[in-house]
Write a protein that holds these residues in place. Sequence first.
Motif, PDB file in Angstrom:
ATOM      1  N   GLN A 159       0.801  -1.218   0.000  1.00 12.37           N
ATOM      2  CA  GLN A 159       0.000   0.000   0.000  1.00 12.37           C
ATOM      3  C   GLN A 159       0.837   1.272   0.000  1.00 12.37           C
ATOM      4  O   GLN A 159       0.372   2.305  -0.441  1.00 12.37           O
ATOM      5  CB  GLN A 159      -0.929   0.020   1.223  1.00 12.37           C
ATOM      6  N   ARG A 160       2.056   1.174   0.511  1.00  9.37           N
ATOM      7  CA  ARG A 160       2.924   2.346   0.639  1.00  9.37           C
ATOM      8  C   ARG A 160       4.274   1.985   0.035  1.00  9.37           C
ATOM      9  O   ARG A 160       5.073   1.295   0.665  1.00  9.37           O
ATOM     10  CB  ARG A 160       3.041   2.755   2.101  1.00  9.37           C
ATOM     11  N   ILE A 161       4.508   2.493  -1.164  1.00  6.28           N
ATOM     12  CA  ILE A 161       5.687   2.117  -1.938  1.00  6.28           C
ATOM     13  C   ILE A 161       6.614   3.320  -2.057  1.00  6.28           C
ATOM     14  O   ILE A 161       6.233   4.349  -2.606  1.00  6.28           O
ATOM     15  CB  ILE A 161       5.273   1.606  -3.339  1.00  6.28           C
ATOM     16  N   LEU A 162       7.820   3.156  -1.544  1.00  7.67           N
ATOM     17  CA  LEU A 162       8.831   4.208  -1.574  1.00  7.67           C
ATOM     18  C   LEU A 162       9.725   3.993  -2.787  1.00  7.67           C
ATOM     19  O   LEU A 162      10.182   2.871  -3.027  1.00  7.67           O
ATOM     20  CB  LEU A 162       9.671   4.154  -0.295  1.00  7.67           C
ATOM     21  N   VAL A 163       9.963   5.065  -3.551  1.00  7.06           N
ATOM     22  CA  VAL A 163      10.743   4.946  -4.778  1.00  7.06           C
ATOM     23  C   VAL A 163      11.827   6.026  -4.810  1.00  7.06           C
ATOM     24  O   VAL A 163      11.530   7.195  -5.054  1.00  7.06           O
ATOM     25  CB  VAL A 163       9.851   5.090  -6.038  1.00  7.06           C
ATOM     26  N   PRO A 164      13.083   5.640  -4.576  1.00  4.76           N
ATOM     27  CA  PRO A 164      14.173   6.598  -4.772  1.00  4.76           C
ATOM     28  C   PRO A 164      14.365   6.837  -6.275  1.00  4.76           C
ATOM     29  O   PRO A 164      14.458   5.880  -7.042  1.00  4.76           O
ATOM     30  CB  PRO A 164      15.398   5.891  -4.188  1.00  4.76           C
ATOM     31  N   VAL A 165      14.384   8.097  -6.685  1.00  4.68           N
ATOM     32  CA  VAL A 165      14.533   8.429  -8.108  1.00  4.68           C
ATOM     33  C   VAL A 165      15.721   9.360  -8.296  1.00  4.68           C
ATOM     34  O   VAL A 165      16.003  10.208  -7.458  1.00  4.68           O
ATOM     35  CB  VAL A 165      13.247   9.072  -8.693  1.00  4.68           C
ATOM     36  N   ASP A 166      16.423   9.163  -9.442  1.00 15.81           N
ATOM     37  CA  ASP A 166      17.551  10.041  -9.747  1.00 15.81           C
ATOM     38  C   ASP A 166      17.507  10.560 -11.185  1.00 15.81           C
ATOM     39  O   ASP A 166      18.429  11.221 -11.634  1.00 15.81           O
ATOM     40  CB  ASP A 166      18.885   9.342  -9.471  1.00 15.81           C
TER      41      ASP A 166
ATOM     42  N   THR B 119      11.203   3.910   7.082  1.00 13.67           N
ATOM     43  CA  THR B 119      10.716   3.733   8.451  1.00 13.67           C
ATOM     44  C   THR B 119       9.753   4.844   8.828  1.00 13.67           C
ATOM     45  O   THR B 119       8.657   4.587   9.342  1.00 13.67           O
ATOM     46  CB  THR B 119      11.905   3.695   9.438  1.00 13.67           C
ATOM     47  N   GLU B 120      10.171   6.074   8.588  1.00 19.80           N
ATOM     48  CA  GLU B 120       9.351   7.236   8.963  1.00 19.80           C
ATOM     49  C   GLU B 120       7.992   7.226   8.277  1.00 19.80           C
ATOM     50  O   GLU B 120       6.967   7.527   8.886  1.00 19.80           O
ATOM     51  CB  GLU B 120      10.098   8.521   8.628  1.00 19.80           C
ATOM     52  N   TRP B 121       7.970   6.873   6.996  1.00 25.02           N
ATOM     53  CA  TRP B 121       6.726   6.899   6.218  1.00 25.02           C
ATOM     54  C   TRP B 121       5.919   5.607   6.384  1.00 25.02           C
ATOM     55  O   TRP B 121       4.802   5.509   5.934  1.00 25.02           O
ATOM     56  CB  TRP B 121       7.055   7.162   4.745  1.00 25.02           C
ATOM     57  N   LYS B 122       6.512   4.597   7.017  1.00 18.66           N
ATOM     58  CA  LYS B 122       5.893   3.286   7.204  1.00 18.66           C
ATOM     59  C   LYS B 122       5.644   2.600   5.859  1.00 18.66           C
ATOM     60  O   LYS B 122       4.567   2.052   5.598  1.00 18.66           O
ATOM     61  CB  LYS B 122       4.605   3.388   8.019  1.00 18.66           C
ATOM     62  N   ALA B 123       6.665   2.631   5.001  1.00 18.73           N
ATOM     63  CA  ALA B 123       6.579   1.996   3.687  1.00 18.73           C
ATOM     64  C   ALA B 123       6.459   0.486   3.833  1.00 18.73           C
ATOM     65  O   ALA B 123       6.978  -0.109   4.781  1.00 18.73           O
ATOM     66  CB  ALA B 123       7.816   2.338   2.858  1.00 18.73           C
ATOM     67  N   ASP B 124       5.762  -0.131   2.871  1.00 16.79           N
ATOM     68  CA  ASP B 124       5.658  -1.594   2.787  1.00 16.79           C
ATOM     69  C   ASP B 124       6.744  -2.163   1.874  1.00 16.79           C
ATOM     70  O   ASP B 124       7.075  -3.345   1.962  1.00 16.79           O
ATOM     71  CB  ASP B 124       4.324  -2.025   2.168  1.00 16.79           C
ATOM     72  N   LEU B 125       7.210  -1.345   0.928  1.00 18.74           N
ATOM     73  CA  LEU B 125       8.109  -1.805  -0.113  1.00 18.74           C
ATOM     74  C   LEU B 125       8.941  -0.631  -0.606  1.00 18.74           C
ATOM     75  O   LEU B 125       8.446   0.494  -0.688  1.00 18.74           O
ATOM     76  CB  LEU B 125       7.293  -2.372  -1.289  1.00 18.74           C
ATOM     77  N   VAL B 126      10.192  -0.919  -0.958  1.00 20.60           N
ATOM     78  CA  VAL B 126      11.041   0.046  -1.649  1.00 20.60           C
ATOM     79  C   VAL B 126      11.314  -0.530  -3.032  1.00 20.60           C
ATOM     80  O   VAL B 126      11.677  -1.699  -3.158  1.00 20.60           O
ATOM     81  CB  VAL B 126      12.378   0.277  -0.902  1.00 20.60           C
ATOM     82  N   VAL B 127      11.112   0.275  -4.066  1.00 18.95           N
ATOM     83  CA  VAL B 127      11.429  -0.138  -5.441  1.00 18.95           C
ATOM     84  C   VAL B 127      12.555   0.762  -5.919  1.00 18.95           C
ATOM     85  O   VAL B 127      12.410   1.986  -5.936  1.00 18.95           O
ATOM     86  CB  VAL B 127      10.206  -0.020  -6.373  1.00 18.95           C
ATOM     87  N   VAL B 128      13.674   0.145  -6.303  1.00 21.93           N
ATOM     88  CA  VAL B 128      14.861   0.915  -6.668  1.00 21.93           C
ATOM     89  C   VAL B 128      15.469   0.361  -7.950  1.00 21.93           C
ATOM     90  O   VAL B 128      15.470  -0.847  -8.173  1.00 21.93           O
ATOM     91  CB  VAL B 128      15.897   0.907  -5.511  1.00 21.93           C
ATOM     92  N   GLY B 129      15.961   1.244  -8.776  1.00 20.33           N
ATOM     93  CA  GLY B 129      16.686   0.837  -9.977  1.00 20.33           C
ATOM     94  C   GLY B 129      18.129   0.556  -9.636  1.00 20.33           C
ATOM     95  O   GLY B 129      18.710   1.199  -8.757  1.00 20.33           O
TER      96      GLY B 129
END
Length: 154
Positions: free
Chosen positions: A3-10, A105-115
């Motif tokens: 439900q909460r997906i964190l995506v580092p983008v560059d 952690t702060e945002w309570k993400a369920d998943l991180v998707v990273v390239g």
Amino acid sequence: MYQRILVPVDGSDTSNQALTVAIGLAQAFHGRLRLIHVVAEMGYSTGLEPYGGYSGGLVQAIREAGSRVLADGMALARAADVEADSVLFDEFGGRLGETVADAATEWKADLVVVGTHGRRGLGRLLLGSGAEQIIRLAPVHVLAIRGTSATGEG
């Protein structure tokens, strides 16, 4: 499921591929995205000391470039009708993996998707692996998206 997906983008092709996958997951699971851009490792990649070696103009240019990357990512999420927000992390001297782990952690993400650029050998040794740091330190599952080019550069 996610439900909460964190995506580092560059802004790289590989990062954009990861964002596309994250958007698809958010659509499938009726989730939301948080896009983050981290400029914290500039001191390590340029050889400049954190805080001390940057001119005001360079710092502003780095922040503006990060803001553009986030705006471009947000436009993609909006076009796909996916709820999203964004955060720019520009605390010079921090490490990418730690910043992403803290944000998850702060945002309570369920998943991180990273390239991942798929660097190996000397390139990985010299440049480090941001994705590897994230995988090692993230408090949640990480989905690493490999670039599609033969060189791994996206």
